[in-house]
Design a protein around this motif. Structure first.
Motif, PDB file in Angstrom:
ATOM      1  N   MET A   1       0.835  -1.204   0.000  1.00  0.00           N
ATOM      2  CA  MET A   1       0.000   0.000   0.000  1.00  0.00           C
ATOM      3  C   MET A   1       0.864   1.246   0.000  1.00  0.00           C
ATOM      4  O   MET A   1       1.817   1.344   0.754  1.00  0.00           O
ATOM      5  N   ASP A   2       0.557   2.183  -0.831  1.00  0.00           N
ATOM      6  CA  ASP A   2       1.238   3.466  -0.858  1.00  0.00           C
ATOM      7  C   ASP A   2       0.900   4.221   0.414  1.00  0.00           C
ATOM      8  O   ASP A   2      -0.239   4.221   0.869  1.00  0.00           O
ATOM      9  N   SER A   3       1.903   4.876   1.011  1.00  0.00           N
ATOM     10  CA  SER A   3       1.647   5.612   2.242  1.00  0.00           C
ATOM     11  C   SER A   3       0.575   6.664   2.056  1.00  0.00           C
ATOM     12  O   SER A   3      -0.130   7.027   2.987  1.00  0.00           O
ATOM     13  N   ALA A   4       0.420   7.161   0.828  1.00  0.00           N
ATOM     14  CA  ALA A   4      -0.587   8.179   0.589  1.00  0.00           C
ATOM     15  C   ALA A   4      -1.994   7.600   0.621  1.00  0.00           C
ATOM     16  O   ALA A   4      -2.970   8.331   0.696  1.00  0.00           O
ATOM     17  N   GLY A  66       5.302   0.136   0.729  1.00  0.00           N
ATOM     18  CA  GLY A  66       4.597   0.903  -0.283  1.00  0.00           C
ATOM     19  C   GLY A  66       5.544   1.419  -1.342  1.00  0.00           C
ATOM     20  O   GLY A  66       6.765   1.278  -1.240  1.00  0.00           O
ATOM     21  N   ARG A  67       4.993   2.020  -2.347  1.00  0.00           N
ATOM     22  CA  ARG A  67       5.780   2.559  -3.456  1.00  0.00           C
ATOM     23  C   ARG A  67       6.756   3.634  -2.976  1.00  0.00           C
ATOM     24  O   ARG A  67       7.880   3.737  -3.462  1.00  0.00           O
ATOM     25  N   HIS A  68       6.286   4.447  -2.024  1.00  0.00           N
ATOM     26  CA  HIS A  68       7.123   5.494  -1.433  1.00  0.00           C
ATOM     27  C   HIS A  68       7.292   5.185   0.053  1.00  0.00           C
ATOM     28  O   HIS A  68       6.451   4.517   0.654  1.00  0.00           O
ATOM     29  N   ALA A 104      13.392  -4.571   8.506  1.00  0.00           N
ATOM     30  CA  ALA A 104      12.517  -5.518   9.191  1.00  0.00           C
ATOM     31  C   ALA A 104      12.022  -4.960  10.518  1.00  0.00           C
ATOM     32  O   ALA A 104      10.844  -5.083  10.863  1.00  0.00           O
ATOM     33  N   ALA A 105      12.937  -4.334  11.266  1.00  0.00           N
ATOM     34  CA  ALA A 105      12.559  -3.788  12.571  1.00  0.00           C
ATOM     35  C   ALA A 105      11.596  -2.609  12.417  1.00  0.00           C
ATOM     36  O   ALA A 105      10.648  -2.463  13.192  1.00  0.00           O
ATOM     37  N   ALA A 106      11.846  -1.755  11.420  1.00  0.00           N
ATOM     38  CA  ALA A 106      10.966  -0.612  11.202  1.00  0.00           C
ATOM     39  C   ALA A 106       9.559  -1.059  10.840  1.00  0.00           C
ATOM     40  O   ALA A 106       8.565  -0.479  11.302  1.00  0.00           O
ATOM     41  N   ALA A 107       9.462  -2.091  10.021  1.00  0.00           N
ATOM     42  CA  ALA A 107       8.147  -2.608   9.643  1.00  0.00           C
ATOM     43  C   ALA A 107       7.410  -3.138  10.859  1.00  0.00           C
ATOM     44  O   ALA A 107       6.205  -2.910  11.029  1.00  0.00           O
ATOM     45  N   ARG A 108       8.119  -3.827  11.729  1.00  0.00           N
ATOM     46  CA  ARG A 108       7.500  -4.375  12.933  1.00  0.00           C
ATOM     47  C   ARG A 108       7.051  -3.261  13.874  1.00  0.00           C
ATOM     48  O   ARG A 108       5.918  -3.269  14.378  1.00  0.00           O
ATOM     49  N   MET A 109       7.927  -2.299  14.127  1.00  0.00           N
ATOM     50  CA  MET A 109       7.578  -1.225  15.067  1.00  0.00           C
ATOM     51  C   MET A 109       6.439  -0.368  14.537  1.00  0.00           C
ATOM     52  O   MET A 109       5.633   0.156  15.315  1.00  0.00           O
ATOM     53  N   SER A 110       6.353  -0.207  13.226  1.00  0.00           N
ATOM     54  CA  SER A 110       5.256   0.570  12.640  1.00  0.00           C
ATOM     55  C   SER A 110       3.905  -0.087  12.900  1.00  0.00           C
ATOM     56  O   SER A 110       2.866   0.580  12.900  1.00  0.00           O
ATOM     57  N   GLU A 111       3.919  -1.388  13.125  1.00  0.00           N
ATOM     58  CA  GLU A 111       2.686  -2.117  13.434  1.00  0.00           C
ATOM     59  C   GLU A 111       2.414  -2.173  14.935  1.00  0.00           C
ATOM     60  O   GLU A 111       1.434  -2.780  15.377  1.00  0.00           O
ATOM     61  N   GLY A 112       3.285  -1.568  15.737  1.00  0.00           N
ATOM     62  CA  GLY A 112       3.118  -1.608  17.179  1.00  0.00           C
ATOM     63  C   GLY A 112       3.716  -2.834  17.818  1.00  0.00           C
ATOM     64  O   GLY A 112       3.468  -3.124  18.990  1.00  0.00           O
ATOM     65  N   GLY A 427       7.023  -6.341  -0.559  1.00  0.00           N
ATOM     66  CA  GLY A 427       7.396  -7.754  -0.498  1.00  0.00           C
ATOM     67  C   GLY A 427       8.141  -8.079   0.778  1.00  0.00           C
ATOM     68  O   GLY A 427       8.807  -7.220   1.357  1.00  0.00           O
ATOM     69  N   PRO A 428       8.075  -9.321   1.230  1.00  0.00           N
ATOM     70  CA  PRO A 428       8.648  -9.718   2.522  1.00  0.00           C
ATOM     71  C   PRO A 428      10.168  -9.654   2.579  1.00  0.00           C
ATOM     72  O   PRO A 428      10.736  -9.544   3.655  1.00  0.00           O
ATOM     73  N   ASN A 429      10.838  -9.732   1.447  1.00  0.00           N
ATOM     74  CA  ASN A 429      12.307  -9.761   1.465  1.00  0.00           C
ATOM     75  C   ASN A 429      12.945  -8.463   0.972  1.00  0.00           C
ATOM     76  O   ASN A 429      14.169  -8.366   0.894  1.00  0.00           O
ATOM     77  N   ALA A 430      12.134  -7.487   0.626  1.00  0.00           N
ATOM     78  CA  ALA A 430      12.671  -6.214   0.131  1.00  0.00           C
ATOM     79  C   ALA A 430      13.216  -5.389   1.299  1.00  0.00           C
ATOM     80  O   ALA A 430      12.781  -5.540   2.445  1.00  0.00           O
ATOM     81  N   TRP A 431      14.167  -4.517   1.024  1.00  0.00           N
ATOM     82  CA  TRP A 431      14.765  -3.706   2.083  1.00  0.00           C
ATOM     83  C   TRP A 431      15.117  -2.316   1.551  1.00  0.00           C
ATOM     84  O   TRP A 431      15.369  -2.121   0.360  1.00  0.00           O
ATOM     85  N   VAL A 432      15.091  -1.344   2.426  1.00  0.00           N
ATOM     86  CA  VAL A 432      15.377   0.042   2.058  1.00  0.00           C
ATOM     87  C   VAL A 432      16.831   0.154   1.605  1.00  0.00           C
ATOM     88  O   VAL A 432      17.745  -0.239   2.323  1.00  0.00           O
TER      89      VAL A 432
END
Length: 438
Positions: A1-4, A66-68, A104-112, A427-432
């Motif tokens: 999902m795009d953050s927008a 997301g895309r951005h 991975a950590a950022a994705a987890r923390m963003s979900e609480g 995707g589950p394996n993508a990274w910044v």
């Protein structure tokens, strides 16, 4: 999902927590610790049965993927913890492992969820916990974590440490010295940056603290800044906030509901820079720590304050007339023939008509960092802007403001940074950073 695409209207939390009332100066600083290792990036997203908060609400979370990257067009949260890091290794693989771990950590923390896959309180008793624990039991608070790369990551002291010098974007310039700059080297620059925004200061601080802890041995904190009370709106559903001078700030800021303008002025497009095609769908972040001479401003007459800004202090309407959101009429004149919006006012000099039509997306915050030792507040604006090209959108405007803006008499730029913010991940394996290092 795009953050927008995340809903702009988020249900408010019931009640006011103790953390909500914490002032920026009272929040703890970033703490270093032991590395969590690259295992987080490869671990399963399945939650541990113990140690995870059950209070996290999906409606209170902003999608990390997301895309951005999130934290740009996302509706501006109330708090920020911004940190710049120096990379202390020349090992490319270690840097890549860290970016995977951070993602991975950022994705987890963003979900609480916890920063570590084991959960806050789980794991061997004789080893450090996988999460520092101060956000245990708190909801996501719309946390967004945005990661960027500074010019010195590509070349530092003439050395291409990670084999990416040929991928440095032309737009990722070293910012020039603007008139009246008094930059503190200890608050300037950085190889990497992390912008953590949330509606709870403890959630934002927790995010940066844990990323810093995971980076031990690979990165070290160069400088950081806590901010409160957003000074700009990035959604039409948000009321215009006020800065520490007491004026509404960011009335004409770009909004997420203006996709054509966002595409034109924020996101890097295909063909912008063939050598830096990895930046497509990313943006450039400019940060400036701007001290305000609060005491001098507070002794200035209301008439002069309004003339300096170019808007009235109460409504926020332009001095050319109307209400807050009325278009500024730069040609309007008073009966005596003087311009209604003064020649050296901030509103006039920052207006698109005075800057070849360019705009920028601002996400600034107020800050107070105690006193300066002389009985004056160490306070001001932590300016953050996202632009498609800082060479045409930020540098010309800031040069003009520093030279001609009447407001500059009351400001002192003491810190600075510029960072390339790559696109988001899917995707589950993508990274910044995968588009740069992959």
């Amino acid at each position: 999902m795009d953050s927008a695409d995340v809903p702009e209207s988020i249900p408010e939390r019931s009640g006011v927590s103790r953390r909500w009332l914490i002032g920026a100066g009272a929040v703890g600083a970033v703490a270093a610790g032991v590395t969590a290792g690259a295992a987080i990036a490869a671990a399963s997203e399945t939650e541990s049965a113990s140690g995870e908060s059950g209070s996290a609400s999906a409606a209170d979370a902003v999608a990390f993927q997301g895309r951005h990257q999130a934290g740009i067009t996302t509706a501006a949260q109330d708090r920020v913890h911004f940190a710049a890091f120096d990379v202390v290794t020349d090992d490319r693989d270690k840097l890549i492992d860290l970016l995977k771990t951070w993602t991975a950590a950022a994705a987890r923390m963003s979900e609480g969820k916890s920063a570590g896959v084991r959960g806050e309180m789980a794991g061997p008793l004789d080893a450090p916990p996988a999460d520092t624990g101060e956000a245990y039991g708190l909801p996501p608070s719309q946390l967004t974590i945005t990661i960027g790369f500074g010019p010195s990551l590509f070349v530092k002291d003439g050395v291409d440490r990670f084999g990416i010098s040929n991928k440095r974007p032309a737009a990722l310039i070293d910012l020039p010295h603007f008139p009246a700059d008094k930059l503190d080297p200890g608050r300037t620059g950085g190889d990497l940056c992390v912008q953590a925004c949330a509606n709870d200061p403890q959630v934002a601080v927790h995010a940066v603290r844990n990323l810093a802890r995971m980076g031990f041995g690979t990165v070290s904190v160069r400088w950081s800044q806590l901010g409160f009370g957003r000074t700009s709106s990035t959604s039409t559903e948000q009321a215009t906030a006020r800065n520490l001078f007491g004026f509404k700030d960011g009335t004409a800021n770009l909004k997420s509901q203006e996709p054509k303008l966002i595409d034109e002025f924020v996101w890097v497009g295909k063909g912008d820079d063939d050598a830096a095609a990895w930046m497509v769908d990313g943006s450039y972040l400019v940060s400036r720590r701007i001290n305000m001479h609060i005491e001098t401003w507070d002794r200035t007459s209301l008439r002069e304050q309004e003339a300096i800004i170019g808007r009235d202090k109460g409504e926020g309407a332009p001095l050319s007339g109307g209400t807050e959101f009325s278009a500024v009429n730069l040609g309007a004149k008073a009966p005596d023939g003087e311009l209604e919006v003064p020649l050296h006012s901030h509103v006039r000099l920052a207006h698109p008509e005075e800057n070849d039509g360019v705009q920028m997306l601002r996400r600034g915050y107020n800050f107070t960092d105690g006193t300066d030792g002389l009985g004056r507040l160490d306070a001001g604006l932590f300016f953050i802007a996202f632009v498609r090209d800082p060479r045409t959108q930020y540098v010309p405007m800031q040069t003009k403001l520093a030279r001609d803006d009447a407001l500059s008499e009351y400001l002192q730029h003491t810190g600075s940074g510029i960072f390339a913010v790559p696109p988001g991940v899917s995707g589950p394996n993508a990274w910044v950073g995968e588009t740069l290092f992959g």
